[in-house]
Design an enzyme around this catalytic site. Structure first.
Site, PDB file in Angstrom:
ATOM      1  N   ASN A  12      16.246  29.049  31.822  1.00 62.63           N
ATOM      2  CA  ASN A  12      15.449  27.861  31.507  1.00 62.63           C
ATOM      3  C   ASN A  12      15.210  27.074  32.805  1.00 62.63           C
ATOM      4  O   ASN A  12      16.167  26.688  33.487  1.00 62.63           O
ATOM      5  CB  ASN A  12      16.230  27.026  30.479  1.00 62.63           C
ATOM      6  CG  ASN A  12      15.496  25.757  30.093  1.00 62.63           C
ATOM      7  OD1 ASN A  12      14.994  25.042  30.949  1.00 62.63           O
ATOM      8  ND2 ASN A  12      15.447  25.470  28.811  1.00 62.63           N
ATOM      9  N   HIS A  15      14.765  22.022  34.452  1.00 61.26           N
ATOM     10  CA  HIS A  15      15.320  21.010  35.344  1.00 61.26           C
ATOM     11  C   HIS A  15      14.886  21.160  36.796  1.00 61.26           C
ATOM     12  O   HIS A  15      15.146  20.270  37.616  1.00 61.26           O
ATOM     13  CB  HIS A  15      16.822  20.906  35.145  1.00 61.26           C
ATOM     14  CG  HIS A  15      17.114  20.431  33.749  1.00 61.26           C
ATOM     15  ND1 HIS A  15      16.687  19.195  33.300  1.00 61.26           N
ATOM     16  CD2 HIS A  15      17.665  21.044  32.685  1.00 61.26           C
ATOM     17  CE1 HIS A  15      17.009  19.060  32.023  1.00 61.26           C
ATOM     18  NE2 HIS A  15      17.599  20.169  31.629  1.00 61.26           N
ATOM     19  N   HIS A  48      10.597  24.211  28.147  1.00 52.59           N
ATOM     20  CA  HIS A  48      10.397  23.315  26.999  1.00 52.59           C
ATOM     21  C   HIS A  48       9.323  22.293  27.354  1.00 52.59           C
ATOM     22  O   HIS A  48       9.528  21.460  28.236  1.00 52.59           O
ATOM     23  CB  HIS A  48      11.742  22.631  26.713  1.00 52.59           C
ATOM     24  CG  HIS A  48      11.746  21.740  25.505  1.00 52.59           C
ATOM     25  ND1 HIS A  48      12.882  21.116  25.068  1.00 52.59           N
ATOM     26  CD2 HIS A  48      10.766  21.361  24.642  1.00 52.59           C
ATOM     27  CE1 HIS A  48      12.610  20.392  23.985  1.00 52.59           C
ATOM     28  NE2 HIS A  48      11.326  20.520  23.720  1.00 52.59           N
ATOM     29  N   ARG A  50       8.047  19.213  26.390  1.00 58.35           N
ATOM     30  CA  ARG A  50       8.390  18.100  25.490  1.00 58.35           C
ATOM     31  C   ARG A  50       7.172  17.220  25.277  1.00 58.35           C
ATOM     32  O   ARG A  50       6.291  17.139  26.136  1.00 58.35           O
ATOM     33  CB  ARG A  50       9.534  17.264  26.091  1.00 58.35           C
ATOM     34  CG  ARG A  50      10.847  18.023  26.179  1.00 58.35           C
ATOM     35  CD  ARG A  50      11.951  17.091  26.636  1.00 58.35           C
ATOM     36  NE  ARG A  50      12.351  16.198  25.594  1.00 58.35           N
ATOM     37  CZ  ARG A  50      13.454  16.329  24.846  1.00 58.35           C
ATOM     38  NH1 ARG A  50      14.299  17.308  25.085  1.00 58.35           N
ATOM     39  NH2 ARG A  50      13.741  15.473  23.897  1.00 58.35           N
ATOM     40  N   ARG A  54       8.545  15.025  30.051  1.00 58.99           N
ATOM     41  CA  ARG A  54       9.486  14.488  31.042  1.00 58.99           C
ATOM     42  C   ARG A  54       9.846  15.524  32.110  1.00 58.99           C
ATOM     43  O   ARG A  54      10.262  15.162  33.191  1.00 58.99           O
ATOM     44  CB  ARG A  54      10.738  13.953  30.371  1.00 58.99           C
ATOM     45  CG  ARG A  54      11.631  15.006  29.805  1.00 58.99           C
ATOM     46  CD  ARG A  54      12.926  14.423  29.307  1.00 58.99           C
ATOM     47  NE  ARG A  54      12.747  13.612  28.120  1.00 58.99           N
ATOM     48  CZ  ARG A  54      13.722  13.375  27.235  1.00 58.99           C
ATOM     49  NH1 ARG A  54      14.923  13.870  27.428  1.00 58.99           N
ATOM     50  NH2 ARG A  54      13.505  12.644  26.177  1.00 58.99           N
ATOM     51  N   GLU A  75       9.489  26.674  24.416  1.00 58.80           N
ATOM     52  CA  GLU A  75      10.193  25.794  23.469  1.00 58.80           C
ATOM     53  C   GLU A  75       9.322  24.592  23.176  1.00 58.80           C
ATOM     54  O   GLU A  75       8.747  24.003  24.103  1.00 58.80           O
ATOM     55  CB  GLU A  75      11.481  25.265  24.097  1.00 58.80           C
ATOM     56  CG  GLU A  75      12.604  26.242  24.099  1.00 58.80           C
ATOM     57  CD  GLU A  75      13.844  25.607  24.714  1.00 58.80           C
ATOM     58  OE1 GLU A  75      13.941  24.369  24.761  1.00 58.80           O
ATOM     59  OE2 GLU A  75      14.686  26.371  25.166  1.00 58.80           O
ATOM     60  N   THR A 106      18.173  18.449  23.833  1.00 55.65           N
ATOM     61  CA  THR A 106      18.030  18.791  22.418  1.00 55.65           C
ATOM     62  C   THR A 106      19.397  18.705  21.767  1.00 55.65           C
ATOM     63  O   THR A 106      20.242  19.574  21.951  1.00 55.65           O
ATOM     64  CB  THR A 106      17.443  20.215  22.282  1.00 55.65           C
ATOM     65  OG1 THR A 106      16.336  20.334  23.180  1.00 55.65           O
ATOM     66  CG2 THR A 106      16.987  20.494  20.880  1.00 55.65           C
ATOM     67  N   GLU A 156      17.866  31.017  17.166  1.00 52.39           N
ATOM     68  CA  GLU A 156      18.715  30.765  18.332  1.00 52.39           C
ATOM     69  C   GLU A 156      19.809  29.813  17.863  1.00 52.39           C
ATOM     70  O   GLU A 156      19.528  28.714  17.372  1.00 52.39           O
ATOM     71  CB  GLU A 156      17.908  30.155  19.484  1.00 52.39           C
ATOM     72  CG  GLU A 156      18.799  29.908  20.690  1.00 52.39           C
ATOM     73  CD  GLU A 156      18.037  29.578  21.967  1.00 52.39           C
ATOM     74  OE1 GLU A 156      16.923  30.114  22.174  1.00 52.39           O
ATOM     75  OE2 GLU A 156      18.557  28.770  22.750  1.00 52.39           O
ATOM     76  N   HIS A 199      22.432  26.647  24.809  1.00 51.14           N
ATOM     77  CA  HIS A 199      22.692  25.223  25.018  1.00 51.14           C
ATOM     78  C   HIS A 199      24.100  25.002  25.537  1.00 51.14           C
ATOM     79  O   HIS A 199      25.079  25.317  24.861  1.00 51.14           O
ATOM     80  CB  HIS A 199      22.472  24.357  23.781  1.00 51.14           C
ATOM     81  CG  HIS A 199      21.981  22.986  24.169  1.00 51.14           C
ATOM     82  ND1 HIS A 199      22.846  22.006  24.615  1.00 51.14           N
ATOM     83  CD2 HIS A 199      20.757  22.468  24.249  1.00 51.14           C
ATOM     84  CE1 HIS A 199      22.146  20.936  24.928  1.00 51.14           C
ATOM     85  NE2 HIS A 199      20.872  21.182  24.725  1.00 51.14           N
ATOM     86  N   GLY A 200      24.157  24.479  26.756  1.00 53.43           N
ATOM     87  CA  GLY A 200      25.425  24.096  27.349  1.00 53.43           C
ATOM     88  C   GLY A 200      26.248  25.256  27.894  1.00 53.43           C
ATOM     89  O   GLY A 200      27.389  25.044  28.311  1.00 53.43           O
ATOM     90  N   GLY A 221      20.097  27.028  31.107  1.00 51.21           N
ATOM     91  CA  GLY A 221      19.355  26.294  32.113  1.00 51.21           C
ATOM     92  C   GLY A 221      20.180  25.351  32.958  1.00 51.21           C
ATOM     93  O   GLY A 221      20.441  25.580  34.135  1.00 51.21           O
TER      94      GLY A 221
HETATM   95  N1  PXP Z   1      17.949  26.823  24.183  1.00 51.92           N
HETATM   96  C1  PXP Z   1      17.269  25.761  23.678  1.00 51.92           C
HETATM   97  C2  PXP Z   1      16.543  25.937  22.393  1.00 51.92           C
HETATM   98  C3  PXP Z   1      17.237  24.530  24.365  1.00 51.92           C
HETATM   99  O1  PXP Z   1      16.571  23.491  23.847  1.00 51.92           O
HETATM  100  C4  PXP Z   1      17.889  24.438  25.611  1.00 51.92           C
HETATM  101  C5  PXP Z   1      17.831  23.161  26.378  1.00 51.92           C
HETATM  102  O2  PXP Z   1      16.535  22.910  26.754  1.00 51.92           O
HETATM  103  C6  PXP Z   1      18.562  25.565  26.099  1.00 51.92           C
HETATM  104  C7  PXP Z   1      18.598  26.734  25.349  1.00 51.92           C
HETATM  105  C8  PXP Z   1      19.246  25.554  27.413  1.00 51.92           C
HETATM  106  O3  PXP Z   1      20.314  24.663  27.386  1.00 51.92           O
HETATM  107  P1  PXP Z   1      21.048  24.282  28.737  1.00 51.92           P
HETATM  108  O4  PXP Z   1      20.006  23.696  29.635  1.00 51.92           O
HETATM  109  O5  PXP Z   1      22.087  23.322  28.305  1.00 51.92           O
HETATM  110  O6  PXP Z   1      21.608  25.568  29.294  1.00 51.92           O
END
Ligand code: PXP
Length: 255
Positions: A12, A15, A48, A50, A54, A75, A106, A156, A199-200, A221
């Protein structure tokens, strides 16, 4: 036991755009990051768009689609504007996510049970356009059942609560969240869904979750972009790939 399917790494790049937007210019370029990540071993790129733009902007998404050689996972929130952009962009996949303007990221999964009437036409339009739809949901049986009923081919699983508990050293919470993920992944697979997670995630949690054979893609990401500041993005992708391969290898060892 049959060999576990390969585990894809989706990087991802949101950032990179966050950093670029901090000064309002063109650098650093998220498309350059995507190309580098692919060269280093990423299997796909996630971004993503948004509603408040942002980080990723419309032109980033268009350039990602035009310039990268691997699948683009777009996304977005389920809104009419986003659907129109996705249908124009024709990414490999669309991951539908919940979105609140005041959130930092998210924060929770999509409530597909509560919103099934709203989501159904989005999923149908994307399915008809040949875009693979993924629903970003908590590993909750009711959400998983509804995702299957809505004919989304992919879910997911939101790993945020588990990853936070691991990082905080809250073992009881981490164990409970992990159990939810394991049960949810099994249920989803048996309902015929393709299962992704994200995520995370960091090197440790990615290695752990790589041992679940039902999961075939991780989208990562924030942690990777942070690591990239210290060791470079290519090295970060290679280290993440190695962590995932170690996790997958443990599974094959057990099998
Ligand atoms: N998957 C989804 C659906 C997300 O919304 C995000 C965050 O944008 C990620 C994965 C990646 O999460 P992270 O940036 O915490 O690794």
């Amino acid at each position: 036991m049959p060999k576990a399917p390969p585990l894809r790494l989706g990087v991802n790049v949101d950032h990179v755009a966050t950093l670029r937007n901090a000064r309002g210019g063109d650098r650093p370029d998220p498309v350059r990051a995507a190309l580098l990540a692919i060269e280093a071993g990423a299997d796909g790129i996630t971004a993503h768009l948004r509603e408040d733009r942002r980080h990723i902007r419309d032109e980033d998404m268009a350039r990602l689609k035009a310039e990268i050689s691997k699948p683009l996972n777009f996304e977005m929130a389920a809104t009419a504007d986003m659907l129109a952009i996705a249908l124009r962009t024709k990414p490999h996949a669309v991951c539908l996510v919940p979105e609140r303007r005041e959130e930092l990221t998210t924060e929770g999964g999509l409530d597909v049970v509560g919103q099934h009437n709203t989501l159904a036409p989005f999923i149908a339009r994307l399915n008809d356009a040949g875009v693979r739809v993924s629903l970003f949901i908590a590993a909750d049986p009711a959400q998983i059942d509804m995702a299957a009923k809505l004919r989304a081919p992919v879910i997911e699983i939101h790993t945020g609560a588990w990853c936070d508990a691991v990082v905080d050293g809250d073992k009881a919470k981490a164990d409970a969240e992990w159990q939810r993920i394991v049960t949810g992944a099994t249920l989803a697979r048996s309902a015929g869904l393709e299962v992704h997670a994200g995520h995370g995630l960091d090197y440790v949690t990615a290695e752990t979750i790589a041992a679940l054979p039902e999961i075939v893609e991780l989208n990562i990401g924030y942690y990777m972009m942070g690591e990239a500041l210290f060791v470079g993005l290519a090295q970060t992708v290679r280290t993440m790939r190695a962590a995932m391969d170690r996790g997958r290898a443990k599974l094959e060892h057990i099998a």
